[in-house]
Design a protein around this motif. Structure first.
Motif, PDB file in Angstrom:
ATOM      1  N   PRO A   1       0.851  -1.194   0.000  1.00 29.81           N
ATOM      2  CA  PRO A   1       0.000   0.000   0.000  1.00 29.81           C
ATOM      3  C   PRO A   1       0.885   1.242   0.000  1.00 29.81           C
ATOM      4  O   PRO A   1       1.698   1.445   0.903  1.00 29.81           O
ATOM      5  CB  PRO A   1      -0.808  -0.128   1.293  1.00 29.81           C
ATOM      6  CG  PRO A   1      -0.010  -1.040   2.162  1.00 29.81           C
ATOM      7  CD  PRO A   1       0.796  -1.927   1.274  1.00 29.81           C
ATOM      8  N   THR A   2       0.749   2.032  -1.037  1.00 26.79           N
ATOM      9  CA  THR A   2       1.641   3.169  -1.257  1.00 26.79           C
ATOM     10  C   THR A   2       0.834   4.450  -1.359  1.00 26.79           C
ATOM     11  O   THR A   2      -0.203   4.491  -2.031  1.00 26.79           O
ATOM     12  CB  THR A   2       2.444   2.959  -2.551  1.00 26.79           C
ATOM     13  OG1 THR A   2       3.140   1.712  -2.472  1.00 26.79           O
ATOM     14  CG2 THR A   2       3.443   4.081  -2.773  1.00 26.79           C
TER      15      THR A   2
ATOM     16  N   PHE B   1      11.452  -6.233   8.368  1.00 25.64           N
ATOM     17  CA  PHE B   1      12.225  -6.068   7.134  1.00 25.64           C
ATOM     18  C   PHE B   1      11.412  -5.348   6.067  1.00 25.64           C
ATOM     19  O   PHE B   1      11.948  -4.573   5.272  1.00 25.64           O
ATOM     20  CB  PHE B   1      12.677  -7.441   6.630  1.00 25.64           C
ATOM     21  CG  PHE B   1      13.403  -8.247   7.655  1.00 25.64           C
ATOM     22  CD1 PHE B   1      14.704  -7.937   8.009  1.00 25.64           C
ATOM     23  CD2 PHE B   1      12.778  -9.306   8.294  1.00 25.64           C
ATOM     24  CE1 PHE B   1      15.380  -8.671   8.963  1.00 25.64           C
ATOM     25  CE2 PHE B   1      13.442 -10.048   9.246  1.00 25.64           C
ATOM     26  CZ  PHE B   1      14.750  -9.730   9.591  1.00 25.64           C
ATOM     27  N   ARG B   2      10.081  -5.594   6.068  1.00 28.22           N
ATOM     28  CA  ARG B   2       9.230  -4.965   5.055  1.00 28.22           C
ATOM     29  C   ARG B   2       9.252  -3.446   5.192  1.00 28.22           C
ATOM     30  O   ARG B   2       9.554  -2.729   4.239  1.00 28.22           O
ATOM     31  CB  ARG B   2       7.793  -5.478   5.166  1.00 28.22           C
ATOM     32  CG  ARG B   2       6.825  -4.784   4.225  1.00 28.22           C
ATOM     33  CD  ARG B   2       5.406  -5.273   4.426  1.00 28.22           C
ATOM     34  NE  ARG B   2       5.328  -6.719   4.305  1.00 28.22           N
ATOM     35  CZ  ARG B   2       4.189  -7.406   4.356  1.00 28.22           C
ATOM     36  NH1 ARG B   2       3.045  -6.766   4.549  1.00 28.22           N
ATOM     37  NH2 ARG B   2       4.181  -8.701   4.237  1.00 28.22           N
ATOM     38  N   SER B   3       8.917  -2.962   6.374  1.00 26.57           N
ATOM     39  CA  SER B   3       8.830  -1.516   6.574  1.00 26.57           C
ATOM     40  C   SER B   3      10.177  -0.846   6.342  1.00 26.57           C
ATOM     41  O   SER B   3      10.266   0.202   5.678  1.00 26.57           O
ATOM     42  CB  SER B   3       8.318  -1.206   7.979  1.00 26.57           C
ATOM     43  OG  SER B   3       6.997  -1.676   8.144  1.00 26.57           O
TER      44      SER B   3
ATOM     45  N   PRO C   1       1.239   1.469   5.425  1.00 28.69           N
ATOM     46  CA  PRO C   1       0.612   0.276   6.007  1.00 28.69           C
ATOM     47  C   PRO C   1      -0.694   0.576   6.723  1.00 28.69           C
ATOM     48  O   PRO C   1      -1.524  -0.321   6.901  1.00 28.69           O
ATOM     49  CB  PRO C   1       1.681  -0.243   6.979  1.00 28.69           C
ATOM     50  CG  PRO C   1       2.528   0.953   7.298  1.00 28.69           C
ATOM     51  CD  PRO C   1       2.539   1.775   6.046  1.00 28.69           C
ATOM     52  N   ASN C   2      -0.906   1.833   7.143  1.00 25.13           N
ATOM     53  CA  ASN C   2      -2.157   2.215   7.798  1.00 25.13           C
ATOM     54  C   ASN C   2      -3.128   2.902   6.849  1.00 25.13           C
ATOM     55  O   ASN C   2      -4.147   3.439   7.282  1.00 25.13           O
ATOM     56  CB  ASN C   2      -1.856   3.134   8.992  1.00 25.13           C
ATOM     57  CG  ASN C   2      -1.034   2.443  10.065  1.00 25.13           C
ATOM     58  OD1 ASN C   2      -1.259   1.270  10.362  1.00 25.13           O
ATOM     59  ND2 ASN C   2      -0.075   3.154  10.628  1.00 25.13           N
ATOM     60  N   TYR C   3      -2.788   2.922   5.564  1.00 26.39           N
ATOM     61  CA  TYR C   3      -3.673   3.426   4.512  1.00 26.39           C
ATOM     62  C   TYR C   3      -3.996   4.916   4.627  1.00 26.39           C
ATOM     63  O   TYR C   3      -5.030   5.362   4.130  1.00 26.39           O
ATOM     64  CB  TYR C   3      -4.995   2.641   4.477  1.00 26.39           C
ATOM     65  CG  TYR C   3      -4.830   1.145   4.423  1.00 26.39           C
ATOM     66  CD1 TYR C   3      -4.333   0.517   3.292  1.00 26.39           C
ATOM     67  CD2 TYR C   3      -5.161   0.353   5.515  1.00 26.39           C
ATOM     68  CE1 TYR C   3      -4.179  -0.865   3.245  1.00 26.39           C
ATOM     69  CE2 TYR C   3      -5.007  -1.030   5.481  1.00 26.39           C
ATOM     70  CZ  TYR C   3      -4.524  -1.628   4.332  1.00 26.39           C
ATOM     71  OH  TYR C   3      -4.368  -2.996   4.301  1.00 26.39           O
TER      72      TYR C   3
END
Length: 447
Positions: free
Chosen positions: A264-265, A427-429, A319-321
């Motif tokens: 989510p970007t 690792f994702r964030s 990630p929190n949209y």
């Protein structure tokens, strides 16, 4: 065996689109009675969900269709974008060496534009439809190098274009900030908020829209799917459907699908008020043009037909949209500086709104289209071409679900793929945020 149940988060009540004042972004329909059983449940009333609903009305007018969205139509990315209906392959697709694949993408995009044009005329949707083409611009050497690659890709598929130098850009845009641009004639500019609101107000008779209904529980059941909807007044309604089309883009993992495959970007935009007569005299360019950056990390820019400047750049992992107030404040300052550098004679034109829009990207730039599980269909990760690809995807998901065949359906399957998996947190964030900061730093001369 009991099927897994999922509890999707409700899209945040964040700052909405800047194309229209917030008090205009209200539900279109919060009164129609919701039944208990439907043939189709379409989740998300953005361009994908709306296109699917219209296609269902054309192909299966006897079927009962429920189209739901947690927020009013136009609140999400389909109403917050920059309003480009792009006909050509875009950004990462152009890097593909297969000219046949590029032509398939182009045919899908042009078919989508044709469908939307027919709908706007037939339904009387006034969305400032402007078939004026677009510019792909560059500020410095990094961008001009990417301009040359764009021209090479256009030559490969025999598409017409015109290369403009600094003076040619200034004649159109009223600024000498850009070293050059490539003009292509096929894109259409619109007010995206008015477009999706118009499509929602003219749905087929067999489609019930409730854009005040959030899916708060979703599960498979014998013969179909069950969903619990929470309405704006706090009440809940349970519905079932034989088939589901998810037009939920970045929220799709909330329903149990595309887990660890979607990023989510958030991208940021600002818009000014309309130029006054005195400001128009100081402005030396034309009205009603649009520019996308040759460098993917650069700046999108529009001058609307009513004299408003729109600027879009900067993006991040969401990630929190939603965007934070701190981020919006920083971006507003950057956008003010960006407009002033480009248009010093218009430095006092106030920005009326700054906002963020959340979309989905994939790690490997693949766009997904298809059946994710028996009876559940979705398309995701449009990678910058959401309005045209979303239109095609919504319509063709219906054809896929009905077992129909067409050249367009074959083409969209051929140019789609499987988004690659994303490492888990932390690792994702760390990785995504770091990568996005690196791209922004590399593109700093084009911002």
């Amino acid at each position: 065996m009991a099927h897994a149940s999922h509890t999707p988060v409700i899209p945040p009540l964040d700052r909405p689109t800047g194309w229209r004042p917030a008090d205009e972004i209200v539900p279109i329909n919060e009164t129609s009675e919701i039944g208990s059983r439907y043939d189709w449940l379409v989740v998300g009333a953005g361009i994908t969900g709306l296109s699917a609903a219209h296609r269902l009305g054309e192909l299966v007018p006897e079927d009962r269709v429920l189209l739901v969205d947690a927020r009013p139509v136009g609140w999400g990315a389909s109403g917050r974008n920059s309003g480009f209906l792009l006909d050509l392959p875009h950004k990462f697709d152009l890097d593909h060496p297969d000219a046949t694949r590029l032509r398939k993408i182009m045919d899908l995009n042009r078919s989508a534009i044709s469908v939307l044009h027919e709908q706007t005329k037939r339904l009387g949707i006034d969305c400032d439809w402007s078939p004026v083409g677009k510019l792909q611009g560059a500020v410095r050497q990094r961008g001009t190098g990417m301009m040359r690659k764009f021209c090479e890709a256009l030559d490969k598929i025999s598409e017409p274009y015109e290369v403009l130098d600094r003076q040619g850009c200034a004649a159109i845009m009223g600024t000498e900030y850009y070293a050059g641009a490539v003009f292509t004639p096929g894109a259409v500019l619109v007010d995206p908020f008015l477009l999706v609101r118009g499509l929602a107000r003219h749905l087929p008779e067999n489609v019930t829209l409730r854009d005040d209904a959030a899916v708060v529980e979703f599960s498979e059941m014998a013969g179909g799917f069950a969903a619990e909807l929470r309405l704006a007044d706090g009440s809940t309604v349970s519905v079932s459907a034989k088939k589901v089309i998810l037009g939920s883009d970045p929220y799709t993992p909330e329903f149990g699908y595309m887990k660890d495959r979607i990023l989510p970007t958030i991208t940021y935009a600002s818009i000014t008020r309309a130029l006054t007569p005195a400001e128009r005299k100081r402005y030396t360019g034309k009205m009603n043009w649009g520019l996308t950056p040759a460098d993917a990390g650069g700046t999108t820019l529009r001058m609307t037909s009513d004299g408003r400047l729109l600027i879009r750049n900067h993006y991040g992992f969401a990630p929190n949209y939603k965007a934070s107030s701190r981020d919006l404040s920083k971006v507003a300052e950057a956008h003010r500086e960006g407009l002033d550098k480009r248009f010093p004679a218009l430095a006092n034109v106030p920005i009326t709104s700054t906002w963020g829009g959340v979309v989905s990207l994939s790690r490997n730039h693949a766009t997904f289209f298809g059946e994710m599980a028996p009876g559940v269909y979705s398309a995701n990760c449009y990678n910058g071409v959401g309005m045209t690809r979303g239109t095609s995807s919504g319509r063709l998901l219906v054809e896929l679900a009905l077992g129909k065949t067409s050249q367009a359906l074959e083409d969209i399957i051929a140019v789609s793929g499987q988004p690659s998996t994303i490492p888990p947190d932390p690792f994702r964030s760390l990785g995504v945020s770091g990568r996005m900061k690196l791209v922004e730093w590399e593109s700093r001369s084009e911002i």
